[in-house]
Structures are given as structure tokens and as C-alpha cells.
Design an enzyme around this catalytic site. Structure first.
Site, PDB file in Angstrom:
ATOM      1  N   LYS B 142       0.848  -1.192   0.000  1.00 31.23           N
ATOM      2  CA  LYS B 142       0.000   0.000   0.000  1.00 31.23           C
ATOM      3  C   LYS B 142       0.884   1.242   0.000  1.00 31.23           C
ATOM      4  O   LYS B 142       1.690   1.438   0.907  1.00 31.23           O
ATOM      5  CB  LYS B 142      -0.856   0.030   1.260  1.00 31.23           C
ATOM      6  N   ARG B 240      -8.316  -8.857   4.430  1.00 33.64           N
ATOM      7  CA  ARG B 240      -7.343  -7.866   4.857  1.00 33.64           C
ATOM      8  C   ARG B 240      -7.924  -6.899   5.886  1.00 33.64           C
ATOM      9  O   ARG B 240      -7.195  -6.251   6.633  1.00 33.64           O
ATOM     10  CB  ARG B 240      -6.844  -7.120   3.610  1.00 33.64           C
ATOM     11  N   ASN B 244      -7.296  -4.038  10.396  1.00 30.39           N
ATOM     12  CA  ASN B 244      -7.754  -2.736  10.875  1.00 30.39           C
ATOM     13  C   ASN B 244      -8.289  -2.763  12.300  1.00 30.39           C
ATOM     14  O   ASN B 244      -8.922  -1.804  12.747  1.00 30.39           O
ATOM     15  CB  ASN B 244      -8.828  -2.184   9.934  1.00 30.39           C
TER      16      ASN B 244
END
Lengths: 359, 359
Positions: B142, B240, B244
Site C-alpha cells: 500500500k 485484509r 484494521n
């Protein structure tokens, strides 16, 4: 009558739909009711086609915003790119939004790069409205913006989910830009396809007169040829270089005279003749083939003589700054007969100068 | 002693090398004599490590330029990104040049996005110098910059050719930033690995004391865990999301108080405890697990109470603006035991408010 070309690339494939009045039809956009789109377009195209597209999309339940940017190569900048991103953010577009590029090559390039970067990538749809962008930008996934220090230096390889080529948009295209598009069309004949070159010699007037059948066949075939080249070499390591016939010489003209004074296609027209001269000087191309190329370019209303106010020596610095130059070595694509080219490295500068002088 | 982790992703794989004094060694960079690199770093790191890296690279025949940008999240901007691109152009870097990111997460993100965009993509190497970037940014590809209207809203998924984690760089890292990195380390234990959480309870002091064996094992294992998650879901469609944990609550703290006042890891520490409270209120997590998490965070010298000057109500607007929010529905990752999380949709706002109040 619609033609559909499926472009198959590594990760996914997408359709190019070619036909009349496609801005009034829905299904070829591959959208669904409830989705949100942002249409990016320019000040020239907006008054002609934006409302038609918005009305059609809204009628099918697609929520539509738009952003209108200034028209022209000199606005292919970080600022324009950022203004599209800002519009996406200001309107709370999410990762599931879709960006539609409605316009010529500049809009397609800037909006495509914005789509690639927004939240690390959202879907986008190309609606090219010039002949040049229809045959050139629809296939290949090259998106970019310019930097004050170099053209197309910042960008991404990013594929659209769909390309919609509405032939009706060509009715409002200025004649000079139509001809500029034909330069790229003729290029495909020279680099890859003798029979297509023959066909162009027969139908060049039909294309200039916007005959729908001729245009449709021609655009489909150019996209097909480019798709073959790109599929073999998606990130431009090798074979894709043949698409640059005439572009290294042509870039020098565009850069020296200022982008926009000579249209890209016009510079490519003269650049292809210079590349043909290079091939001839190297003993690789007959004069009769040069004459055929030159005559077809003339009939397409394209320039065939170099700009007189530009000195022969002024080409070289630009040519040596080309993205394809490897460690100072000049690399050129030259035609060896109509329908075939070779990529040549280390061409002597005296040959290059003589090639320029001969055009 | 060096550890090497190979990260295998769809198109290609790359090595993460972990060890001491790696800035003085050459082979783990995967570079060759004659290549050109641009090193992007910041004003804090440059005086500490830039010359060491340049000297080593030049000694091995790599031609090296550098660009030094201001330090801090508020410089993670289009302007900083553009200044790296301008340096590449001004120094005539070609498609075969390599960009090295030397610094923390901000440098890695900005330089990575610059590498992805320069001439549509050049190779790049990550040299993360903070614990947070070593465990977090080394894996996943990212890259991003911030926009005034949103954090990390512009970027690309782009993988490095190599990641070099020099443990010696942690000696100059402020204690507060070391602890912030440990928040992400502890996160991996909570979301995926009970045994690793046990190991952390045993070795947290070793990590704070920069014990090389403990650091090396810990960083290797976090990268390994993240690589497994990312390999299953490279472009963040689904699994994914578990990475978080604590980030939706944490983002609200960062955004409300201004980025930099609370470090990212500090906000994640408190955010994870809020997510644990959410799980408890939903009857999915025991109080004993909450105590274990809280104690480990305290021992890592991380905050475990929400910022008092921020009202409970002020969290919600930020949480609803998160990139992971789908059409107004709050989606949260919550732990169901140590070593396991669930992604939950449509959590009632009263539960969210009570979770915040309890921390």
C-alpha cells in the site's frame, strides 16, 4: 449496427463497443442501477455531449456527478488531475464509484490516472470522442500526466472496464483533428498490415467523409491490431516499441514548436516519413514504398514536409531525451516494407540528420 | 545474524532482510554495479543514516542521488510526492533507475507512490527505520499520499523489489515511537496468534530494551503474519480488513485531535481497547482477555485511556467517514478471544458510544 471487440489482457478483459449514438444507449457501459459515477470531460466536449450522457445514465438509475476541466494538452497537469480527485472526494465517492472519461486523449489520460490513484484504484470507462483517441488510447492502458520537465512522465498502466466509441461524436470533430487521427490509422498499416494499407488507399475518402461503415471497420481493425501488440507486451518492455513509428522524430517537432502548434498526428505524419528516409538510407526500404506512404498521407490531408522554421540540428537533443532512449543510444523504429518495421539501435547521427533534411 | 522472509505475491515475490548494520551491507539490496538510484529520505533520518547508505552504494558502483523532504505526516502531500518526481526528472533518471525509501511510514508511502507513477513505474526498495514501518509498511504494497479532504486517499498498490530492515536504526528511535510500533505488534497477536501474544507477554521488556534476538524474531513474525493475510487478499476486498483492528476508533482520535498529536500507534492502542469493549458488550469477549490486552499495552508504555478532551459523540462522524464504510453501515473488527477477530457489520451506535465511554 454495433461492433464489439474484446480486449484480453493478463488479469482481465474488457469490451470496446463501436457504433452510432452509443451515448444514448446504456448496456455497453457495463453499469448498473444504483451505482455512482463521476464524468470527467472538458470545456469543448461538455456543451456537446455531457447532458446527453447524464440524462441517459440518470434514466437508468445511475447517480451522476461531473467535472469539467479546460481543453488541451497544456492542461494535462498535476493540477487538473488533482481537481478530478478533489471532485471525487468532495462528493464522497467511494471505492465502488466509477470514473467516466468523456473526451479526447488528454481527458482519457488524466482521468485514467485519477481512476488508478483514487483510493488506490476505482473502475473507469473510456468514452473517446476524437478519432486519435478512439484508435490509440482505447487499448493499452497507458494513463499519464505531463510534468514541466517531461511529457507523460507521471502515470500508471491501468485498464478500463469498458470502452465506448460513439462514431456520432466525430461529426463535431474539426477536419484537422480528423486528419491527425488518420496519421495513427495509417501507422498501423505501415507497421503491421499490408492489406489494411491497401484498404486505406481505397477508402481514405470514405473515412474523411465520415462514412459509418468505413469508420467502424477502420477503428475496429486498428484497436484489434493494437490489442495484439499490447497483449504481447503490456508494460512496454519490447515489442510495443513498434507502435512508436514516427514518434521519436515527431516528438522533437512537438517539443521544439510547443505542444498544440503541430497536432500530435501531424508530427507523426512527418516523423513517419523521416523514419522511412532512415530506412531508405540504410538500404532497407524502396522508394516506391516511400511514395505510397507519402501519397496516402497527402490524401489524408496531413503535412508531409518538415516545419521550415525548425533547424535540422534542433531535432537531436529532443530525440535523445525520449523515454525509449537507453543510455544515450538512439533507438528508432523504421519501416522495411509496407506492413513491416524493425527496431534499430545505435543509428549514426549523420543518418538521422540526413533523414530529417530529406523530408 | 540475518533473517530473510520471502513474501510471495501474485505477480512476483520479494525478500525482507532483517538484521543489524544492514545499511553497511550490499547484497540484500538486490542492486548491481552500474545501476542508478535515488534515495528519498527526511530531515530527521538524513543526518543519521543517509551518508552511510550513499557511501556503501557508491563503493559498490551504484550511482546515487538523494532527495530530503520534511519529516512528518503533514508532509505526506501531493507537493512532497511531486518534489520526488521532479528530482527524478531533473537528474535524468530513466525507467531502469531504482527509488530507495529510507525512513518511516510516511517516506515509504510517498516514495512508493512516486516509484509507482514515475514513467508509469520504476523499481523501489523499502528501508523502514521505525518499528511501526518495519512491521506494518514492509508488507502489503500500500502506497499513498494524503489529500486535504482525506488521509491516504490517493495512491497505488505497488510492491517493492526488496525490503531492508536494519535493526540498528531503532537505536535512534524515540521511546514514544518505539512504543507506538509495539501497538501494531500487539495487534498481530490479538487478531491472529495466541502463542505470539503469550511470547509478547514474556518478552515485552526485551523489545523495549532493543534486544536484537527478540526484535528480530518479533519483526519477522509480524511480517510473516501480515504476508499471509495480504497474499489471501492483495487489494483489500475482504480478509485484509482484520488488519484494521482498533483503526476505525483510532482514526477518529487522530483526525479529531490532529495528526501527530496522538501517534498512530497510540490511537490504535486505545482503539483496540474500544473494539474489545464492543466485543464484550456483544457478549463475544471475556473480561480476562480484556485485562490481558490492557496489561500488555500498559507494559509497552502505551495509553489505555481515551483522550479526555475529546467527547464521546465526536467519534462517530469520523468513524462514518472511514474508507471501509459501505453505504453508511458501520463495520468494525472486534476480537472474540486473544488470537481471533471477527468483522461485524451494522453495529448499533449505542454500543459504539458505550464502548468509547468504557475506555
Amino acid at each position: 449496427m454495433q461492433k464489439i471487440l474484446n480486449v484480453a489482457l493478463a488479469k482481465r478483459s474488457y469490451p470496446i463497443t463501436i457504433g452510432e449514438n452509443l451515448l444514448s444507449g446504456f448496456q455497453h457501459f457495463k453499469l448498473q442501477a444504483g451505482q455512482r459515477v463521476l464524468i470527467a470531460t472538458n470545456e469543448t466536449i461538455a456543451p456537446l455531449y455531457l447532458q446527453t450522457l447524464i440524462d441517459m445514465l440518470e434514466k437508468h438509475g445511475v447517480k451522476t456527478d461531473s467535472v469539467v476541466v479546460p481543453d488541451g494538452e497544456k492542461y494535462k497537469t498535476i493540477e487538473t488531475w488533482n481537481s478530478i480527485l478533489t471532485t471525487l472526494l468532495a462528493n464522497n465517492h467511494t471505492r465502488s464509484s466509477i470514473l467516466i472519461a468523456l473526451g479526447g486523449g488528454v481527458i482519457g489520460d488524466v482521468a485514467g490516472f485519477a481512476a488508478s490513484a483514487y483510493q488506490r484504484g476505482i473502475k473507469f470507462i473510456q468514452v473517446p470522442t476524437t478519432l486519435l483517441s478512439q484508435v490509440d488510447s482505447s487499448v493499452g492502458g497507458k494513463t499519464a500526466i505531463n510534468h514541466p520537465l517531461g511529457k507523460n512522465m507521471i502515470g500508471a498502466f491501468y485498464q478500463p472496464q469498458s470502452v465506448v466509441i460513439d462514431l456520432s461524436c466525430l461529426k463535431t470533430l474539426p477536419q484537422r483533428e480528423l486528419s491527425a487521427g488518420l496519421a495513427e490509422v495509417i501507422k498501423y498499416g505501415i507497421i503491421l498490415d499490408t492489406k489494411f494499407f491497401d484498404w486505406l488507399e481505397e477508402h481514405i475518402n470514405d473515412l474523411l467523409n465520415l462514412d459509418v461503415n468505413a469508420l467502424s471497420y477502420c477503428i475496429y481493425h486498428c484497436c484489434e491490431l493494437k490489442a495484439q501488440v499490447v497483449a504481447a507486451d503490456e508494460t512496454e518492455q519490447n515489442m510495443r516499441a513498434i507502435l512508436n513509428l514516427g514518434h521519436t522524430y515527431g516528438h522533437a517537432i512537438e517539443a521544439e514548436l510547443g505542444y498544440g502548434n503541430w497536432l500530435h498526428g501531424e508530427a507523426v505524419s512527418v516523423g513517419m516519413l523521416m523514419a522511412a528516409q532512415t530506412a531508405k538510407l540504410l538500404g532497407k526500404l524502396d522508394q516506391t514504398d516511400i511514395e505510397r506512404i507519402k501519397n496516402l498521407l497527402i490524401r489524408a490531408k496531413l503535412p508531409v514536409n518538415r516545419p521550415k522554421k525548425m533547424s535540422i540540428e534542433s531535432y537531436l537533443p529532443h530525440m535523445l531525451r525520449d523515454k525509449k532512449v537507453l543510455s544515450g543510444q538512439l533507438r528508432l523504429v523504421v519501416p522495411t516494407k509496407i506492413g513491416h518495421v524493425e527496431v534499430m539501435d545505435g543509428i549514426d547521427k549523420s543518418i538521422v540528420l540526413e533523414s530529417i533534411a530529406n523530408v
